[in-house]
Motif scaffolding. Sequence first.
Motif, PDB file in Angstrom:
ATOM      1  N   LEU A 331      -6.276   1.101 -13.681  1.00 33.05           N
ATOM      2  CA  LEU A 331      -4.841   1.370 -13.670  1.00 33.05           C
ATOM      3  C   LEU A 331      -4.140   0.800 -12.444  1.00 33.05           C
ATOM      4  O   LEU A 331      -2.969   0.418 -12.523  1.00 33.05           O
ATOM      5  CB  LEU A 331      -4.585   2.876 -13.757  1.00 33.05           C
ATOM      6  N   ILE A 332      -4.830   0.737 -11.310  1.00 33.72           N
ATOM      7  CA  ILE A 332      -4.165   0.243 -10.098  1.00 33.72           C
ATOM      8  C   ILE A 332      -4.391  -1.243  -9.878  1.00 33.72           C
ATOM      9  O   ILE A 332      -3.925  -1.804  -8.876  1.00 33.72           O
ATOM     10  CB  ILE A 332      -4.608   1.024  -8.847  1.00 33.72           C
ATOM     11  N   SER A 333      -5.080  -1.895 -10.816  1.00 36.30           N
ATOM     12  CA  SER A 333      -5.340  -3.326 -10.687  1.00 36.30           C
ATOM     13  C   SER A 333      -4.357  -4.108 -11.542  1.00 36.30           C
ATOM     14  O   SER A 333      -4.102  -3.754 -12.700  1.00 36.30           O
ATOM     15  CB  SER A 333      -6.772  -3.653 -11.113  1.00 36.30           C
ATOM     16  N   VAL A 348     -13.995   3.381  -2.968  1.00 39.01           N
ATOM     17  CA  VAL A 348     -12.896   3.917  -2.192  1.00 39.01           C
ATOM     18  C   VAL A 348     -12.105   4.993  -2.943  1.00 39.01           C
ATOM     19  O   VAL A 348     -11.648   5.975  -2.338  1.00 39.01           O
ATOM     20  CB  VAL A 348     -11.944   2.787  -1.726  1.00 39.01           C
ATOM     21  N   ILE A 349     -11.938   4.849  -4.246  1.00 34.43           N
ATOM     22  CA  ILE A 349     -11.048   5.744  -4.979  1.00 34.43           C
ATOM     23  C   ILE A 349     -11.473   7.199  -4.871  1.00 34.43           C
ATOM     24  O   ILE A 349     -10.651   8.097  -4.642  1.00 34.43           O
ATOM     25  CB  ILE A 349     -10.943   5.302  -6.450  1.00 34.43           C
ATOM     26  N   ARG A 355      -5.560  12.273  -1.780  1.00 32.85           N
ATOM     27  CA  ARG A 355      -4.449  12.157  -0.834  1.00 32.85           C
ATOM     28  C   ARG A 355      -3.254  11.429  -1.436  1.00 32.85           C
ATOM     29  O   ARG A 355      -2.254  11.223  -0.756  1.00 32.85           O
ATOM     30  CB  ARG A 355      -4.909  11.412   0.422  1.00 32.85           C
ATOM     31  N   ALA A 356      -3.362  11.019  -2.708  1.00 28.41           N
ATOM     32  CA  ALA A 356      -2.286  10.283  -3.368  1.00 28.41           C
ATOM     33  C   ALA A 356      -1.591  11.171  -4.387  1.00 28.41           C
ATOM     34  O   ALA A 356      -2.216  12.004  -5.040  1.00 28.41           O
ATOM     35  CB  ALA A 356      -2.836   9.032  -4.038  1.00 28.41           C
ATOM     36  N   LYS A 357      -0.283  10.956  -4.545  1.00 34.42           N
ATOM     37  CA  LYS A 357       0.477  11.680  -5.551  1.00 34.42           C
ATOM     38  C   LYS A 357       0.763  10.830  -6.774  1.00 34.42           C
ATOM     39  O   LYS A 357       1.054  11.367  -7.847  1.00 34.42           O
ATOM     40  CB  LYS A 357       1.796  12.180  -4.949  1.00 34.42           C
ATOM     41  N   ALA A 364      -1.717   1.487  -2.938  1.00 33.08           N
ATOM     42  CA  ALA A 364      -1.429   1.094  -1.552  1.00 33.08           C
ATOM     43  C   ALA A 364      -2.536   1.550  -0.612  1.00 33.08           C
ATOM     44  O   ALA A 364      -2.930   0.818   0.311  1.00 33.08           O
ATOM     45  CB  ALA A 364      -0.083   1.678  -1.120  1.00 33.08           C
ATOM     46  N   GLN A 365      -3.074   2.748  -0.857  1.00 30.82           N
ATOM     47  CA  GLN A 365      -4.108   3.281   0.021  1.00 30.82           C
ATOM     48  C   GLN A 365      -5.471   2.643  -0.214  1.00 30.82           C
ATOM     49  O   GLN A 365      -6.352   2.717   0.648  1.00 30.82           O
ATOM     50  CB  GLN A 365      -4.195   4.799  -0.162  1.00 30.82           C
ATOM     51  N   ALA A 366      -5.644   2.012  -1.378  1.00 30.05           N
ATOM     52  CA  ALA A 366      -6.926   1.356  -1.669  1.00 30.05           C
ATOM     53  C   ALA A 366      -6.907  -0.123  -1.327  1.00 30.05           C
ATOM     54  O   ALA A 366      -7.963  -0.778  -1.360  1.00 30.05           O
ATOM     55  CB  ALA A 366      -7.273   1.528  -3.150  1.00 30.05           C
TER      56      ALA A 366
END
Length: 470
Positions: A331-333, A348-349, A355-357, A364-366
Amino acid sequence: MSAVSAPVVTRFAPSPTGYLHIGGARTALFNFLFARRHGGRFLIRVEDTDRERSTQAAVDAIFEGLDWLGLATDEPPVFQFARADRHREVVDDLLARGAAYRDYTSAEDTGRLRDEAKAQRRAFVSPWRDRDPAEGDPAQPHVVRFRRPAEGEVVVDDAVQGRVTWNVADLDDLVLLRTAKESEGGAPTYNLAVVADDHDMGVTHVIRGDDHLNNAARQSLIYDALDWPRPTFAHVPLIHGPDGAKLSKRHGAQAVHEYADLGYLPEAMRNYLARLGWSHGDAELFDDAQAIQWFDLEGLGKAASRLDFDKLAHVNAHWLRLADDGRLADLISDTPPTGSEREALMRVIGLIKDRAKTLVELKAQAAFALAPRPLTLDDKARAQITGEAGERIARLRDRLAAFETWTVEALEADLKAFAEAEGVGFGKIGPPVRAALTGGLPSPDIARILVSLGREQSLGRLDDALQHTK
Protein backbone atom coordinates in the motif's frame (compact mmCIF):
# COMPACT_ATOMS: atom_id res chain seq x y z
CA MET A 1 -34.11 -5.05 18.41
CA SER A 2 -37.49 -4.91 16.65
CA ALA A 3 -38.53 -7.86 14.55
CA VAL A 4 -37.71 -7.76 10.85
CA SER A 5 -39.55 -9.84 8.30
CA ALA A 6 -37.36 -11.85 5.94
CA PRO A 7 -36.11 -11.59 3.35
CA VAL A 8 -34.57 -8.17 3.85
CA VAL A 9 -33.54 -6.27 0.71
CA THR A 10 -31.77 -2.91 0.87
CA ARG A 11 -30.39 -0.72 -1.86
CA PHE A 12 -27.92 2.10 -2.37
CA ALA A 13 -29.01 4.41 -5.17
CA PRO A 14 -26.32 6.95 -6.12
CA SER A 15 -26.72 9.55 -8.85
CA PRO A 16 -23.73 9.51 -11.26
CA THR A 17 -23.40 13.26 -11.48
CA GLY A 18 -20.25 13.41 -9.37
CA TYR A 19 -17.99 11.45 -7.07
CA LEU A 20 -19.05 9.13 -4.25
CA HIS A 21 -19.11 11.54 -1.32
CA ILE A 22 -18.61 10.55 2.28
CA GLY A 23 -22.31 10.84 3.12
CA GLY A 24 -23.21 8.50 0.27
CA ALA A 25 -20.54 6.06 1.40
CA ARG A 26 -22.06 5.96 4.89
CA THR A 27 -25.53 5.41 3.43
CA ALA A 28 -24.20 2.51 1.37
CA LEU A 29 -22.52 1.07 4.47
CA PHE A 30 -25.69 1.27 6.58
CA ASN A 31 -27.66 -0.52 3.87
CA PHE A 32 -24.93 -3.13 3.51
CA LEU A 33 -24.72 -3.79 7.26
CA PHE A 34 -28.49 -4.02 7.70
CA ALA A 35 -28.83 -6.51 4.84
CA ARG A 36 -25.95 -8.61 6.17
CA ARG A 37 -27.33 -8.44 9.72
CA HIS A 38 -30.57 -10.08 8.56
CA GLY A 39 -29.12 -12.44 5.96
CA GLY A 40 -30.67 -10.37 3.17
CA ARG A 41 -29.52 -8.82 -0.07
CA PHE A 42 -27.72 -5.53 -0.67
CA LEU A 43 -28.39 -4.04 -4.11
CA ILE A 44 -27.10 -1.04 -6.05
CA ARG A 45 -29.16 1.08 -8.41
CA VAL A 46 -27.54 3.86 -10.43
CA GLU A 47 -30.08 6.65 -10.79
CA ASP A 48 -28.92 8.01 -14.12
CA THR A 49 -32.14 9.55 -15.44
CA ASP A 50 -30.50 13.01 -15.50
CA ARG A 51 -28.88 12.39 -18.85
CA GLU A 52 -27.30 15.82 -19.13
CA ARG A 53 -25.36 15.55 -15.86
CA SER A 54 -24.76 11.79 -15.60
CA THR A 55 -21.34 10.67 -16.81
CA GLN A 56 -19.54 7.37 -17.22
CA ALA A 57 -16.61 8.83 -15.29
CA ALA A 58 -18.91 9.39 -12.32
CA VAL A 59 -20.29 5.86 -12.61
CA ASP A 60 -16.75 4.49 -12.59
CA ALA A 61 -15.81 6.67 -9.60
CA ILE A 62 -18.82 5.46 -7.61
CA PHE A 63 -18.02 1.80 -8.16
CA GLU A 64 -14.31 2.34 -7.49
CA GLY A 65 -15.24 3.95 -4.17
CA LEU A 66 -17.60 1.11 -3.27
CA ASP A 67 -14.97 -1.46 -4.25
CA TRP A 68 -12.38 0.27 -2.07
CA LEU A 69 -14.80 0.25 0.86
CA GLY A 70 -15.52 -3.43 0.25
CA LEU A 71 -19.27 -2.96 -0.30
CA ALA A 72 -20.13 -5.41 -3.05
CA THR A 73 -23.64 -5.72 -4.45
CA ASP A 74 -25.32 -9.13 -4.29
CA GLU A 75 -26.75 -8.78 -7.79
CA PRO A 76 -25.69 -6.94 -10.96
CA PRO A 77 -26.35 -3.22 -10.55
CA VAL A 78 -29.54 -1.74 -11.97
CA PHE A 79 -29.35 1.36 -14.17
CA GLN A 80 -32.51 3.40 -13.82
CA PHE A 81 -32.56 4.96 -17.28
CA ALA A 82 -32.65 1.50 -18.87
CA ARG A 83 -35.96 0.84 -17.10
CA ALA A 84 -37.84 3.79 -18.64
CA ASP A 85 -40.30 1.52 -20.48
CA ARG A 86 -41.24 -0.14 -17.18
CA HIS A 87 -41.68 3.28 -15.58
CA ARG A 88 -44.06 4.29 -18.37
CA GLU A 89 -46.06 1.09 -17.78
CA VAL A 90 -46.53 2.14 -14.15
CA VAL A 91 -47.72 5.58 -15.27
CA ASP A 92 -50.25 3.92 -17.60
CA ASP A 93 -51.44 1.83 -14.64
CA LEU A 94 -51.92 4.96 -12.54
CA LEU A 95 -53.85 6.63 -15.38
CA ALA A 96 -56.08 3.58 -15.69
CA ARG A 97 -56.76 3.67 -11.95
CA GLY A 98 -57.67 7.35 -12.07
CA ALA A 99 -54.69 8.09 -9.81
CA ALA A 100 -53.01 10.19 -12.50
CA TYR A 101 -54.11 12.62 -15.20
CA ARG A 102 -52.70 14.37 -18.25
CA ASP A 103 -51.97 18.06 -17.82
CA TYR A 104 -51.80 20.17 -21.00
CA THR A 105 -51.14 23.46 -19.25
CA SER A 106 -48.27 25.31 -20.91
CA ALA A 107 -45.05 25.85 -19.01
CA GLU A 108 -45.71 29.60 -19.01
CA ASP A 109 -49.21 29.22 -17.56
CA THR A 110 -48.00 26.64 -15.06
CA GLY A 111 -45.38 29.07 -13.80
CA ARG A 112 -47.96 31.84 -13.46
CA LEU A 113 -50.45 29.63 -11.63
CA ARG A 114 -47.72 28.31 -9.37
CA ASP A 115 -46.68 31.86 -8.44
CA GLU A 116 -50.29 32.72 -7.64
CA ALA A 117 -50.63 29.65 -5.43
CA LYS A 118 -47.42 30.52 -3.62
CA ALA A 119 -48.61 34.07 -3.00
CA GLN A 120 -51.84 32.66 -1.53
CA ARG A 121 -49.88 30.13 0.53
CA ARG A 122 -51.54 27.09 -0.96
CA ALA A 123 -50.39 24.15 -3.05
CA PHE A 124 -50.46 24.53 -6.83
CA VAL A 125 -53.40 22.72 -8.46
CA SER A 126 -53.49 22.16 -12.20
CA PRO A 127 -56.67 23.25 -14.00
CA TRP A 128 -56.63 19.86 -15.73
CA ARG A 129 -57.01 17.94 -12.47
CA ASP A 130 -60.81 17.80 -12.72
CA ARG A 131 -61.31 18.30 -16.45
CA ASP A 132 -62.56 15.62 -18.81
CA PRO A 133 -59.49 13.78 -20.21
CA ALA A 134 -61.21 13.68 -23.60
CA GLU A 135 -60.69 17.43 -23.91
CA GLY A 136 -56.94 16.90 -24.30
CA ASP A 137 -54.91 15.60 -27.22
CA PRO A 138 -52.23 13.08 -26.12
CA ALA A 139 -50.30 13.87 -29.29
CA GLN A 140 -49.63 17.36 -27.94
CA PRO A 141 -46.88 18.20 -25.41
CA HIS A 142 -48.07 17.58 -21.87
CA VAL A 143 -47.15 16.08 -18.52
CA VAL A 144 -48.77 13.30 -16.53
CA ARG A 145 -49.45 14.23 -12.91
CA PHE A 146 -50.21 12.10 -9.89
CA ARG A 147 -53.68 12.79 -8.51
CA ARG A 148 -53.04 13.03 -4.81
CA PRO A 149 -56.03 12.50 -2.49
CA ALA A 150 -58.18 15.58 -2.12
CA GLU A 151 -58.01 15.51 1.65
CA GLY A 152 -56.54 13.67 4.59
CA GLU A 153 -53.04 12.94 5.75
CA VAL A 154 -50.15 10.80 4.66
CA VAL A 155 -48.36 9.19 7.59
CA VAL A 156 -44.91 7.60 7.50
CA ASP A 157 -43.68 5.63 10.49
CA ASP A 158 -40.01 6.27 9.95
CA ALA A 159 -37.55 3.92 11.67
CA VAL A 160 -35.33 6.87 12.61
CA GLN A 161 -37.49 9.98 12.64
CA GLY A 162 -40.56 8.38 14.20
CA ARG A 163 -44.09 9.11 12.98
CA VAL A 164 -44.11 11.92 10.41
CA THR A 165 -47.38 13.36 9.09
CA TRP A 166 -48.16 15.59 6.10
CA ASN A 167 -51.45 17.19 5.10
CA VAL A 168 -52.04 16.04 1.52
CA ALA A 169 -53.57 19.43 0.70
CA ASP A 170 -50.08 20.90 1.13
CA LEU A 171 -48.65 18.67 -1.60
CA ASP A 172 -48.68 19.48 -5.31
CA ASP A 173 -49.82 16.92 -7.84
CA LEU A 174 -46.44 15.46 -8.63
CA VAL A 175 -45.31 15.26 -12.27
CA LEU A 176 -44.78 11.58 -13.14
CA LEU A 177 -43.97 11.87 -16.84
CA ARG A 178 -42.94 14.62 -19.23
CA THR A 179 -43.59 14.17 -22.91
CA ALA A 180 -43.24 16.27 -26.04
CA LYS A 181 -45.05 13.78 -28.27
CA GLU A 182 -47.05 10.68 -27.45
CA SER A 183 -44.88 8.71 -29.88
CA GLU A 184 -41.80 9.51 -27.80
CA GLY A 185 -43.25 7.84 -24.73
CA GLY A 186 -42.15 10.53 -22.32
CA ALA A 187 -39.50 10.91 -19.66
CA PRO A 188 -40.37 9.44 -16.24
CA THR A 189 -39.51 11.58 -13.24
CA TYR A 190 -37.49 10.72 -10.16
CA ASN A 191 -40.15 9.90 -7.58
CA LEU A 192 -42.11 7.68 -9.94
CA ALA A 193 -38.98 5.82 -11.08
CA VAL A 194 -37.82 5.28 -7.49
CA VAL A 195 -41.12 3.72 -6.44
CA ALA A 196 -41.30 1.45 -9.48
CA ASP A 197 -37.67 0.36 -9.10
CA ASP A 198 -37.83 -0.25 -5.36
CA HIS A 199 -41.00 -2.30 -5.80
CA ASP A 200 -39.64 -4.37 -8.67
CA MET A 201 -36.33 -4.94 -6.91
CA GLY A 202 -38.15 -6.18 -3.82
CA VAL A 203 -36.67 -3.51 -1.58
CA THR A 204 -38.00 -3.88 1.96
CA HIS A 205 -36.04 -1.12 3.70
CA VAL A 206 -35.14 2.28 2.27
CA ILE A 207 -32.26 3.67 4.34
CA ARG A 208 -31.18 7.09 3.07
CA GLY A 209 -30.41 10.67 4.06
CA ASP A 210 -33.09 12.76 5.74
CA ASP A 211 -32.95 15.20 2.84
CA HIS A 212 -35.25 12.64 1.17
CA LEU A 213 -37.83 12.71 3.97
CA ASN A 214 -40.33 14.83 2.03
CA ASN A 215 -39.99 12.45 -0.91
CA ALA A 216 -41.25 9.70 1.38
CA ALA A 217 -44.64 11.42 1.57
CA ARG A 218 -45.09 11.55 -2.21
CA GLN A 219 -43.65 8.10 -2.75
CA SER A 220 -45.92 6.61 -0.09
CA LEU A 221 -48.98 7.99 -1.88
CA ILE A 222 -47.82 6.38 -5.13
CA TYR A 223 -47.32 3.04 -3.37
CA ASP A 224 -50.81 3.28 -1.92
CA ALA A 225 -52.39 4.21 -5.27
CA LEU A 226 -50.82 1.11 -6.87
CA ASP A 227 -51.82 -1.15 -3.96
CA TRP A 228 -48.16 -1.95 -3.40
CA PRO A 229 -46.77 -2.47 0.12
CA ARG A 230 -44.61 0.39 1.30
CA PRO A 231 -41.03 -0.36 2.34
CA THR A 232 -39.83 0.60 5.80
CA PHE A 233 -38.32 4.08 5.58
CA ALA A 234 -35.30 5.08 7.67
CA HIS A 235 -34.13 8.63 7.07
CA VAL A 236 -30.69 9.25 8.56
CA PRO A 237 -29.51 12.77 9.51
CA LEU A 238 -26.77 14.13 7.28
CA ILE A 239 -23.09 14.46 8.15
CA HIS A 240 -21.92 17.93 9.12
CA GLY A 241 -18.44 19.39 9.34
CA PRO A 242 -16.56 19.75 12.64
CA ASP A 243 -18.10 23.22 13.03
CA GLY A 244 -21.65 21.88 12.77
CA ALA A 245 -22.24 23.40 9.32
CA LYS A 246 -23.26 21.37 6.29
CA LEU A 247 -20.29 19.41 5.00
CA SER A 248 -18.55 21.27 2.18
CA LYS A 249 -15.20 21.63 0.44
CA ARG A 250 -13.94 23.98 3.12
CA HIS A 251 -14.03 21.12 5.62
CA GLY A 252 -11.49 19.15 3.58
CA ALA A 253 -11.91 15.76 1.94
CA GLN A 254 -15.40 14.85 0.81
CA ALA A 255 -15.01 12.11 -1.80
CA VAL A 256 -14.21 8.56 -0.78
CA HIS A 257 -11.17 8.44 -3.07
CA GLU A 258 -9.76 11.48 -1.29
CA TYR A 259 -9.74 9.58 2.00
CA ALA A 260 -7.95 6.71 0.30
CA ASP A 261 -5.36 9.16 -1.06
CA LEU A 262 -4.92 10.60 2.44
CA GLY A 263 -3.83 7.20 3.70
CA TYR A 264 -6.88 5.77 5.43
CA LEU A 265 -7.54 2.03 5.37
CA PRO A 266 -10.94 0.83 4.12
CA GLU A 267 -11.57 -1.17 7.30
CA ALA A 268 -10.90 1.98 9.31
CA MET A 269 -13.34 3.96 7.18
CA ARG A 270 -15.99 1.27 7.62
CA ASN A 271 -15.45 1.31 11.38
CA TYR A 272 -15.52 5.11 11.57
CA LEU A 273 -18.49 5.61 9.24
CA ALA A 274 -20.53 2.93 11.01
CA ARG A 275 -20.05 4.86 14.25
CA LEU A 276 -20.92 8.18 12.59
CA GLY A 277 -24.60 8.49 13.41
CA TRP A 278 -25.05 4.99 14.84
CA SER A 279 -24.01 3.53 18.17
CA HIS A 280 -23.86 0.23 19.99
CA GLY A 281 -23.30 1.05 23.61
CA ASP A 282 -19.84 2.51 24.10
CA ALA A 283 -18.20 0.48 21.32
CA GLU A 284 -15.82 2.64 19.28
CA LEU A 285 -13.44 0.13 17.67
CA PHE A 286 -14.99 -2.95 16.10
CA ASP A 287 -14.44 -5.18 13.10
CA ASP A 288 -16.80 -5.99 10.25
CA ALA A 289 -18.19 -9.12 11.89
CA GLN A 290 -19.09 -7.18 15.02
CA ALA A 291 -20.63 -4.35 13.00
CA ILE A 292 -22.83 -6.83 11.12
CA GLN A 293 -23.82 -8.59 14.33
CA TRP A 294 -24.72 -5.35 16.12
CA PHE A 295 -26.15 -3.05 13.46
CA ASP A 296 -29.80 -2.15 13.83
CA LEU A 297 -32.00 0.80 12.95
CA GLU A 298 -32.73 1.54 16.60
CA GLY A 299 -29.11 2.57 17.06
CA LEU A 300 -29.38 5.37 14.49
CA GLY A 301 -29.55 8.84 16.02
CA LYS A 302 -31.88 11.69 15.08
CA ALA A 303 -29.23 14.41 15.32
CA ALA A 304 -26.74 15.26 12.59
CA SER A 305 -23.33 13.71 13.16
CA ARG A 306 -20.09 15.67 12.90
CA LEU A 307 -17.03 14.61 10.97
CA ASP A 308 -14.10 14.42 13.39
CA PHE A 309 -10.75 14.01 11.68
CA ASP A 310 -8.93 13.43 14.97
CA LYS A 311 -11.22 10.52 15.79
CA LEU A 312 -10.87 9.16 12.26
CA ALA A 313 -7.07 9.27 12.64
CA HIS A 314 -7.36 7.43 15.96
CA VAL A 315 -9.48 4.69 14.38
CA ASN A 316 -7.13 4.44 11.42
CA ALA A 317 -4.09 4.14 13.67
CA HIS A 318 -5.77 1.22 15.42
CA TRP A 319 -6.32 -0.65 12.17
CA LEU A 320 -2.82 0.17 10.93
CA ARG A 321 -1.40 -1.57 13.97
CA LEU A 322 -3.45 -4.67 13.20
CA ALA A 323 -2.82 -4.72 9.46
CA ASP A 324 -0.58 -7.31 7.81
CA ASP A 325 2.91 -5.92 7.21
CA GLY A 326 3.07 -7.30 3.68
CA ARG A 327 -0.19 -5.61 2.77
CA LEU A 328 1.07 -2.33 4.19
CA ALA A 329 4.29 -2.67 2.21
CA ASP A 330 2.25 -2.89 -0.99
CA LEU A 331 0.00 0.00 0.00
CA ILE A 332 2.83 2.46 0.68
CA SER A 333 4.76 1.56 -2.47
CA ASP A 334 4.19 3.50 -5.67
CA THR A 335 4.99 0.35 -7.64
CA PRO A 336 5.04 -3.28 -6.50
CA PRO A 337 8.18 -3.50 -4.34
CA THR A 338 11.03 -5.69 -5.56
CA GLY A 339 12.47 -8.50 -3.48
CA SER A 340 15.05 -6.34 -1.73
CA GLU A 341 12.65 -3.43 -1.29
CA ARG A 342 9.96 -5.68 0.12
CA GLU A 343 12.46 -7.24 2.49
CA ALA A 344 13.53 -3.81 3.72
CA LEU A 345 9.93 -2.66 4.16
CA MET A 346 8.94 -5.84 5.97
CA ARG A 347 11.76 -5.26 8.47
CA VAL A 348 10.81 -1.67 9.14
CA ILE A 349 7.00 -1.64 9.03
CA GLY A 350 6.48 -3.85 12.05
CA LEU A 351 8.72 -1.55 14.08
CA ILE A 352 7.15 1.77 13.09
CA LYS A 353 3.48 1.20 12.25
CA ASP A 354 2.41 1.76 15.85
CA ARG A 355 3.63 5.36 15.47
CA ALA A 356 1.72 6.22 12.27
CA LYS A 357 -1.87 7.38 11.94
CA THR A 358 -2.12 7.11 8.16
CA LEU A 359 -0.45 5.31 5.29
CA VAL A 360 1.02 8.66 4.23
CA GLU A 361 2.75 8.97 7.60
CA LEU A 362 3.85 5.33 7.46
CA LYS A 363 5.35 5.82 4.01
CA ALA A 364 7.27 8.89 5.16
CA GLN A 365 8.57 7.09 8.24
CA ALA A 366 9.65 4.05 6.23
CA ALA A 367 11.43 6.02 3.50
CA PHE A 368 14.80 5.90 5.29
CA ALA A 369 14.89 2.11 4.92
CA LEU A 370 14.74 2.35 1.12
CA ALA A 371 17.19 5.22 0.68
CA PRO A 372 20.04 4.08 -1.61
CA ARG A 373 23.66 4.11 -0.49
CA PRO A 374 25.57 6.28 -0.17
CA LEU A 375 23.04 8.53 1.52
CA THR A 376 22.82 12.14 0.48
CA LEU A 377 23.85 14.22 3.47
CA ASP A 378 22.86 17.86 3.73
CA ASP A 379 25.10 20.44 5.42
CA LYS A 380 23.41 19.93 8.78
CA ALA A 381 23.95 16.17 8.66
CA ARG A 382 27.58 16.58 7.60
CA ALA A 383 28.20 18.96 10.47
CA GLN A 384 26.77 16.45 12.93
CA ILE A 385 29.21 13.67 12.05
CA THR A 386 32.49 15.57 11.98
CA GLY A 387 35.16 15.97 14.67
CA GLU A 388 34.57 14.23 17.96
CA ALA A 389 31.16 12.99 16.85
CA GLY A 390 32.77 11.26 13.87
CA GLU A 391 35.33 9.57 16.08
CA ARG A 392 32.56 8.37 18.36
CA ILE A 393 30.61 6.99 15.36
CA ALA A 394 33.72 5.06 14.33
CA ARG A 395 33.99 3.48 17.76
CA LEU A 396 30.27 2.65 17.77
CA ARG A 397 30.61 1.12 14.31
CA ASP A 398 33.34 -1.26 15.52
CA ARG A 399 31.30 -2.15 18.59
CA LEU A 400 28.21 -2.90 16.50
CA ALA A 401 30.23 -5.03 14.09
CA ALA A 402 31.05 -7.36 16.97
CA PHE A 403 27.56 -7.28 18.44
CA GLU A 404 25.65 -10.54 18.01
CA THR A 405 22.09 -10.11 19.34
CA TRP A 406 20.56 -7.79 16.71
CA THR A 407 17.22 -7.06 18.40
CA VAL A 408 15.67 -3.80 19.52
CA GLU A 409 15.90 -4.67 23.21
CA ALA A 410 19.50 -5.87 23.03
CA LEU A 411 20.64 -2.91 20.94
CA GLU A 412 18.91 -0.41 23.24
CA ALA A 413 20.83 -1.86 26.18
CA ASP A 414 24.11 -1.86 24.29
CA LEU A 415 23.67 1.72 23.05
CA LYS A 416 23.05 2.79 26.65
CA ALA A 417 26.18 0.93 27.73
CA PHE A 418 28.16 2.58 24.94
CA ALA A 419 27.06 6.06 26.06
CA GLU A 420 28.11 5.26 29.63
CA ALA A 421 31.50 4.03 28.41
CA GLU A 422 31.92 7.25 26.44
CA GLY A 423 31.01 9.28 29.51
CA VAL A 424 28.28 11.25 27.75
CA GLY A 425 24.53 11.31 27.66
CA PHE A 426 22.85 9.62 24.73
CA GLY A 427 21.78 13.04 23.49
CA LYS A 428 25.40 13.47 22.32
CA ILE A 429 25.30 10.19 20.42
CA GLY A 430 21.79 9.87 18.98
CA PRO A 431 21.65 12.86 16.56
CA PRO A 432 24.94 12.18 14.73
CA VAL A 433 24.27 8.45 14.52
CA ARG A 434 20.76 9.12 13.23
CA ALA A 435 22.16 11.51 10.60
CA ALA A 436 24.66 8.88 9.50
CA LEU A 437 22.04 6.13 9.27
CA THR A 438 19.13 8.07 7.68
CA GLY A 439 20.54 11.21 6.11
CA GLY A 440 18.02 13.24 8.08
CA LEU A 441 14.89 11.38 6.93
CA PRO A 442 12.10 10.80 9.46
CA SER A 443 12.90 7.71 11.51
CA PRO A 444 12.25 5.91 14.80
CA ASP A 445 14.74 5.55 17.67
CA ILE A 446 18.28 4.34 16.91
CA ALA A 447 17.76 0.72 17.94
CA ARG A 448 14.73 0.41 15.69
CA ILE A 449 16.65 2.03 12.83
CA LEU A 450 19.42 -0.54 13.19
CA VAL A 451 17.03 -3.48 13.30
CA SER A 452 15.04 -2.08 10.37
CA LEU A 453 18.16 -1.72 8.23
CA GLY A 454 19.79 -4.94 9.34
CA ARG A 455 23.45 -5.46 10.27
CA GLU A 456 24.99 -5.21 6.79
CA GLN A 457 23.09 -2.10 5.71
CA SER A 458 23.62 -0.38 9.07
CA LEU A 459 27.37 -0.93 9.07
CA GLY A 460 27.58 0.07 5.42
CA ARG A 461 25.81 3.36 6.06
CA LEU A 462 28.06 4.12 9.01
CA ASP A 463 31.11 3.41 6.81
CA ASP A 464 29.75 5.74 4.12
CA ALA A 465 29.19 8.49 6.66
CA LEU A 466 32.68 8.09 8.07
CA GLN A 467 34.09 8.81 4.60
CA HIS A 468 32.76 12.33 5.01
CA THR A 469 34.86 12.79 8.14
CA LYS A 470 38.15 12.17 6.35
